[in-house]
Design a protein around this motif. Structure first.
Motif, PDB file in Angstrom:
ATOM      1  N   THR A  51       0.848  -1.190   0.000  1.00 51.97           N
ATOM      2  CA  THR A  51       0.000   0.000   0.000  1.00 51.97           C
ATOM      3  C   THR A  51       0.883   1.239   0.000  1.00 51.97           C
ATOM      4  OG1 THR A  51      -0.075  -0.207   2.417  1.00 51.97           O
ATOM      5  CG2 THR A  51      -1.959  -1.071   1.182  1.00 51.97           C
ATOM      6  N   ASN A  52       0.308   2.392  -0.350  1.00 52.66           N
ATOM      7  CA  ASN A  52       1.088   3.633  -0.338  1.00 52.66           C
ATOM      8  C   ASN A  52       1.694   3.884   1.035  1.00 52.66           C
ATOM      9  OD1 ASN A  52       0.836   4.402  -2.996  1.00 52.66           O
ATOM     10  ND2 ASN A  52      -0.973   5.657  -2.667  1.00 52.66           N
ATOM     11  N   ARG A  53       0.879   3.688   2.052  1.00 48.68           N
ATOM     12  CA  ARG A  53       1.342   3.849   3.433  1.00 48.68           C
ATOM     13  C   ARG A  53       1.010   2.580   4.202  1.00 48.68           C
ATOM     14  NH1 ARG A  53      -1.509   8.760   3.607  1.00 48.68           N
ATOM     15  NH2 ARG A  53      -2.657   8.046   5.440  1.00 48.68           N
ATOM     16  N   SER A  54       1.767   2.341   5.251  1.00 46.49           N
ATOM     17  CA  SER A  54       1.490   1.170   6.069  1.00 46.49           C
ATOM     18  C   SER A  54       0.269   1.469   6.937  1.00 46.49           C
ATOM     19  CB  SER A  54       2.693   0.847   6.959  1.00 46.49           C
ATOM     20  OG  SER A  54       2.739   1.721   8.075  1.00 46.49           O
ATOM     21  N   ALA A  55      -0.096   0.508   7.764  1.00 46.17           N
ATOM     22  CA  ALA A  55      -1.240   0.696   8.664  1.00 46.17           C
ATOM     23  C   ALA A  55      -0.817   1.388   9.955  1.00 46.17           C
ATOM     24  CB  ALA A  55      -1.872  -0.655   8.974  1.00 46.17           C
ATOM     25  N   LYS A  56       0.333   2.048   9.932  1.00 46.16           N
ATOM     26  CA  LYS A  56       0.837   2.726  11.130  1.00 46.16           C
ATOM     27  C   LYS A  56      -0.154   3.740  11.677  1.00 46.16           C
ATOM     28  CE  LYS A  56       3.936   6.050  10.834  1.00 46.16           C
ATOM     29  NZ  LYS A  56       5.205   6.797  10.672  1.00 46.16           N
ATOM     30  N   ASP A  57      -0.919   4.373  10.785  1.00 42.42           N
ATOM     31  CA  ASP A  57      -1.880   5.398  11.218  1.00 42.42           C
ATOM     32  C   ASP A  57      -2.922   4.848  12.188  1.00 42.42           C
ATOM     33  OD1 ASP A  57      -0.531   7.087   9.592  1.00 42.42           O
ATOM     34  OD2 ASP A  57      -2.086   7.291   8.065  1.00 42.42           O
ATOM     35  N   VAL A  58      -3.145   3.541  12.164  1.00 44.11           N
ATOM     36  CA  VAL A  58      -4.121   2.940  13.074  1.00 44.11           C
ATOM     37  C   VAL A  58      -3.678   3.135  14.521  1.00 44.11           C
ATOM     38  CG1 VAL A  58      -5.208   0.782  13.800  1.00 44.11           C
ATOM     39  CG2 VAL A  58      -4.818   1.229  11.377  1.00 44.11           C
ATOM     40  N   PHE A  59      -2.370   3.015  14.771  1.00 44.70           N
ATOM     41  CA  PHE A  59      -1.833   3.153  16.117  1.00 44.70           C
ATOM     42  C   PHE A  59      -1.259   4.540  16.387  1.00 44.70           C
ATOM     43  CE2 PHE A  59      -0.638  -1.224  14.596  1.00 44.70           C
ATOM     44  CZ  PHE A  59      -1.732  -1.855  15.150  1.00 44.70           C
ATOM     45  N   PHE A  60      -0.751   5.165  15.345  1.00 43.40           N
ATOM     46  CA  PHE A  60      -0.039   6.433  15.479  1.00 43.40           C
ATOM     47  C   PHE A  60      -0.548   7.402  14.415  1.00 43.40           C
ATOM     48  CE2 PHE A  60       4.352   8.590  15.034  1.00 43.40           C
ATOM     49  CZ  PHE A  60       4.051   9.499  16.038  1.00 43.40           C
ATOM     50  N   PRO A  61      -1.760   7.963  14.620  1.00 46.61           N
ATOM     51  CA  PRO A  61      -2.360   8.850  13.612  1.00 46.61           C
ATOM     52  C   PRO A  61      -1.531  10.101  13.367  1.00 46.61           C
ATOM     53  CG  PRO A  61      -3.562   8.970  15.687  1.00 46.61           C
ATOM     54  CD  PRO A  61      -2.589   7.840  15.827  1.00 46.61           C
ATOM     55  N   SER A 243      10.954  20.140   4.670  1.00 50.01           N
ATOM     56  CA  SER A 243      10.198  20.094   5.926  1.00 50.01           C
ATOM     57  C   SER A 243       8.706  19.855   5.690  1.00 50.01           C
ATOM     58  CB  SER A 243      10.397  21.397   6.726  1.00 50.01           C
ATOM     59  OG  SER A 243      11.752  21.576   7.063  1.00 50.01           O
ATOM     60  N   CYS A 244       8.398  19.010   4.714  1.00 48.70           N
ATOM     61  CA  CYS A 244       6.997  18.705   4.405  1.00 48.70           C
ATOM     62  C   CYS A 244       6.445  17.602   5.307  1.00 48.70           C
ATOM     63  CB  CYS A 244       6.843  18.297   2.949  1.00 48.70           C
ATOM     64  SG  CYS A 244       7.626  16.719   2.539  1.00 48.70           S
ATOM     65  N   CYS A 245       7.341  16.881   5.986  1.00 48.46           N
ATOM     66  CA  CYS A 245       6.984  15.790   6.913  1.00 48.46           C
ATOM     67  C   CYS A 245       6.429  14.545   6.226  1.00 48.46           C
ATOM     68  CB  CYS A 245       5.982  16.275   7.959  1.00 48.46           C
ATOM     69  SG  CYS A 245       6.631  17.569   9.038  1.00 48.46           S
ATOM     70  N   THR A 246       6.492  14.491   4.914  1.00 51.92           N
ATOM     71  CA  THR A 246       5.978  13.317   4.204  1.00 51.92           C
ATOM     72  C   THR A 246       6.717  12.056   4.617  1.00 51.92           C
ATOM     73  OG1 THR A 246       5.364  14.662   2.295  1.00 51.92           O
ATOM     74  CG2 THR A 246       5.572  12.303   1.942  1.00 51.92           C
ATOM     75  N   CYS A 247       8.021  12.145   4.841  1.00 53.38           N
ATOM     76  CA  CYS A 247       8.799  10.971   5.237  1.00 53.38           C
ATOM     77  C   CYS A 247       8.284  10.409   6.560  1.00 53.38           C
ATOM     78  CB  CYS A 247      10.277  11.310   5.330  1.00 53.38           C
ATOM     79  SG  CYS A 247      10.670  12.665   6.457  1.00 53.38           S
ATOM     80  N   THR A 248       7.888  11.296   7.465  1.00 51.59           N
ATOM     81  CA  THR A 248       7.359  10.867   8.764  1.00 51.59           C
ATOM     82  C   THR A 248       6.080  10.079   8.586  1.00 51.59           C
ATOM     83  OG1 THR A 248       8.293  12.821   9.841  1.00 51.59           O
ATOM     84  CG2 THR A 248       6.550  11.663  11.022  1.00 51.59           C
ATOM     85  N   TYR A 249       5.212  10.522   7.669  1.00 42.26           N
ATOM     86  CA  TYR A 249       3.926   9.861   7.452  1.00 42.26           C
ATOM     87  C   TYR A 249       4.088   8.528   6.730  1.00 42.26           C
ATOM     88  CZ  TYR A 249       2.102  14.541   8.504  1.00 42.26           C
ATOM     89  OH  TYR A 249       1.819  15.740   9.102  1.00 42.26           O
ATOM     90  N   VAL A 250       5.006   8.485   5.760  1.00 43.30           N
ATOM     91  CA  VAL A 250       5.138   7.313   4.907  1.00 43.30           C
ATOM     92  C   VAL A 250       5.973   6.212   5.556  1.00 43.30           C
ATOM     93  CG1 VAL A 250       6.033   6.457   2.711  1.00 43.30           C
ATOM     94  CG2 VAL A 250       4.810   8.627   2.791  1.00 43.30           C
ATOM     95  N   CYS A 251       7.031   6.570   6.246  1.00 39.98           N
ATOM     96  CA  CYS A 251       7.928   5.572   6.841  1.00 39.98           C
ATOM     97  C   CYS A 251       7.197   4.770   7.915  1.00 39.98           C
ATOM     98  CB  CYS A 251       9.151   6.245   7.441  1.00 39.98           C
ATOM     99  SG  CYS A 251      10.270   5.086   8.273  1.00 39.98           S
ATOM    100  N   PRO A 252       7.173   3.439   7.809  1.00 40.77           N
ATOM    101  CA  PRO A 252       6.456   2.611   8.779  1.00 40.77           C
ATOM    102  C   PRO A 252       7.039   2.656  10.189  1.00 40.77           C
ATOM    103  CG  PRO A 252       6.907   1.386   6.769  1.00 40.77           C
ATOM    104  CD  PRO A 252       7.737   2.628   6.722  1.00 40.77           C
ATOM    105  N   THR A 253       8.336   3.018  10.308  1.00 41.37           N
ATOM    106  CA  THR A 253       8.974   2.982  11.621  1.00 41.37           C
ATOM    107  C   THR A 253       9.219   4.358  12.232  1.00 41.37           C
ATOM    108  OG1 THR A 253      11.194   2.952  10.649  1.00 41.37           O
ATOM    109  CG2 THR A 253      10.145   0.825  11.069  1.00 41.37           C
ATOM    110  N   CYS A 254       8.982   5.423  11.488  1.00 43.80           N
ATOM    111  CA  CYS A 254       9.240   6.763  12.024  1.00 43.80           C
ATOM    112  C   CYS A 254       8.254   7.082  13.144  1.00 43.80           C
ATOM    113  CB  CYS A 254       9.137   7.817  10.922  1.00 43.80           C
ATOM    114  SG  CYS A 254       9.565   9.476  11.525  1.00 43.80           S
ATOM    115  N   HIS A 255       8.774   7.581  14.263  1.00 39.32           N
ATOM    116  CA  HIS A 255       7.922   7.908  15.406  1.00 39.32           C
ATOM    117  C   HIS A 255       8.129   9.343  15.880  1.00 39.32           C
ATOM    118  CE1 HIS A 255      11.665   5.861  16.701  1.00 39.32           C
ATOM    119  NE2 HIS A 255      11.737   6.852  17.578  1.00 39.32           N
ATOM    120  N   CYS A 256       8.573  10.201  14.975  1.00 36.77           N
ATOM    121  CA  CYS A 256       8.735  11.618  15.314  1.00 36.77           C
ATOM    122  C   CYS A 256       7.365  12.259  15.508  1.00 36.77           C
ATOM    123  CB  CYS A 256       9.462  12.358  14.186  1.00 36.77           C
ATOM    124  SG  CYS A 256      11.100  11.687  13.813  1.00 36.77           S
ATOM    125  N   TYR A 257       7.254  13.128  16.488  1.00 30.67           N
ATOM    126  CA  TYR A 257       5.979  13.844  16.690  1.00 30.67           C
ATOM    127  C   TYR A 257       6.230  15.143  17.449  1.00 30.67           C
ATOM    128  CZ  TYR A 257       6.023  11.991  21.490  1.00 30.67           C
ATOM    129  OH  TYR A 257       6.349  11.686  22.778  1.00 30.67           O
TER     130      TYR A 257
END
Length: 263
Positions: A51-61, A243-257
Motif C-alpha cells: 500500500t502507499n502507506r502502512s497501517a501505522k496510522d491505526v496506532f499512530f495517527p 520540511s513537508c513531513c511526508t517521510c514521517t507519514y510514509v515511513c512505517p517505523t518513524c515515530h517523530c511527533y
C-alpha cells in the motif's frame, strides 16, 4: 488451518465488520492501494503487493487531540481525549509492515507508556497476508523477516481461488472462533496446506534472485551510534529537505511527533 473461497470474501468482510471497524487495502482515486474502512462499494485490493502507506496510522495517527482545556478566570479544566473503545481489524498487512509495529512498540510501550498508542494496539487485530510475488525492491531477508509469514495475530495466504487462514495469537484465535462459529471459515484440507508450503518455497526462490538479495545491514553502524548521529552526511541530506513531513507519514517505523497548544 481454515479457508474461504474468494467468491465468499464479501461474506468474510461483512462478518468482520460486524465485530469491529474493518480496514482493508482499497484502491483510491489514483488507482493506488491504501488502507481504508471497508464499504460494500469499495474496490478491495487485497492482493496489492504494497500500500502507499502502512497501517501505522491505526496506532499512530498523523494528527490527534490529546487534551482539551477550558479556562474560567483562574480555573483550569482539563479533559483527556481517550481513543474510543472498540475492536479494529486490519487485514492484508504485509510482513515488512508487521515488523515495523514491533519497532514502534519498543518506543511507545516502554516506560513512560504512551496510553493512546497502547489502547489502539490492544484493541487491534492484525491479519497478515503472506507475499507470493515480492517486488524487485524488496529486501525483507536483510532484517530477518519471513515475507511469507507476517508477524501478526492471524496469518493468511492467497492460493488459487481461496484464502487460507491460520490464527497465531490469542486475539487471532478469538476472532477466528467467531468466524468459524458463524460459518464463514471452513476447515482446510491437506491440499491447502501443501499449496501454502509450495508458495512459501517459491517466494524464497524469488527473493534469492532479486537485485537486493545479497543486501546486508552493516552491524558496525550500531556500535558507535553517537558517531553516526554526528556524521556530516546528515547535513548534506538535510540541505534538500523541504520540511513537508511526508517521510514521517510514509515511513512505517518513524515515530517523530510534536505537541502543540491551540486556543
Amino acid at each position: 488451518m481454515y479457508k474461504i473461497a474468494k467468491d465468499d470474501f464479501p461474506k468474510l468482510y461483512a462478518a468482520m465488520q460486524n465485530i469491529g471497524t474493518l480496514l482493508l487495502p482499497c484502491k483510491n482515486k489514483s488507482g493506488h492501494a491504501d488502507f481504508a474502512p471497508y464499504r460494500e462499494d469499495a474496490e478491495v485490493a487485497l492482493d496489492a503487493p504494497l500500500t502507499n502507506r502502512s497501517a501505522k496510522d491505526v496506532f499512530f495517527p498523523q494528527v490527534e487531540n490529546l487534551l482539551t482545556f477550558k479556562t474560567s478566570g483562574k480555573e483550569l479544566a482539563l479533559e483527556q481525549n481517550v481513543p474510543p473503545a472498540g475492536v479494529t481489524i486490519v487485514m492484508g498487512v504485509r510482513a515488512c509492515d508487521a515488523r515495523s509495529f514491533k519497532i514502534l512498540d519498543k518506543v511507545f510501550l516502554k516506560a513512560p507508556v504512551d496510553t493512546y498508542y497502547k489502547t489502539r494496539r490492544e484493541q487491534c487485530v492484525l491479519i497478515g497476508l503472506g507475499c507470493s510475488a515480492p517486488e524487485e525492491t524488496c529486501f525483507c531477508h536483510a532484517f530477518g523477516i519471513d515475507a511469507s509469514a507476517p508477524e501478526t495475530d492471524v496469518q493468511t495466504w492467497l492460493a488459487g481461488e481461496e484464502l487460507c487462514w491460520q490464527a497465531v495469537t490469542a486475539k487471532g484465535e478469538e476472532l477466528t472462533a467467531k468466524l468459524v462459529e458463524g460459518g464463514v471459515l471452513a476447515e482446510a484440507e491437506a491440499a491447502s496446506a501443501k499449496a501454502i508450503s509450495e508458495q512459501k518455497e517459491q517466494t524464497q526462490k524469488i527473493l534469492s534472485v532479486l537485485p537486493l538479495h545479497d543486501f546486508k545491514v552493516n552491524d558496525e553502524l550500531t556500535k558507535d551510534e553517537l558517531k553516526v548521529f554526528n556524521s556530516k552526511i546528515w547535513e548534506q541530506l538535510a540541505a534538500g529537505c523541504l520540511s513537508c513531513c511526508t517521510c514521517t507519514y510514509v515511513c512505517p517505523t518513524c515515530h517523530c511527533y510534536d505537541i502543540r497548544d491551540y486556543q
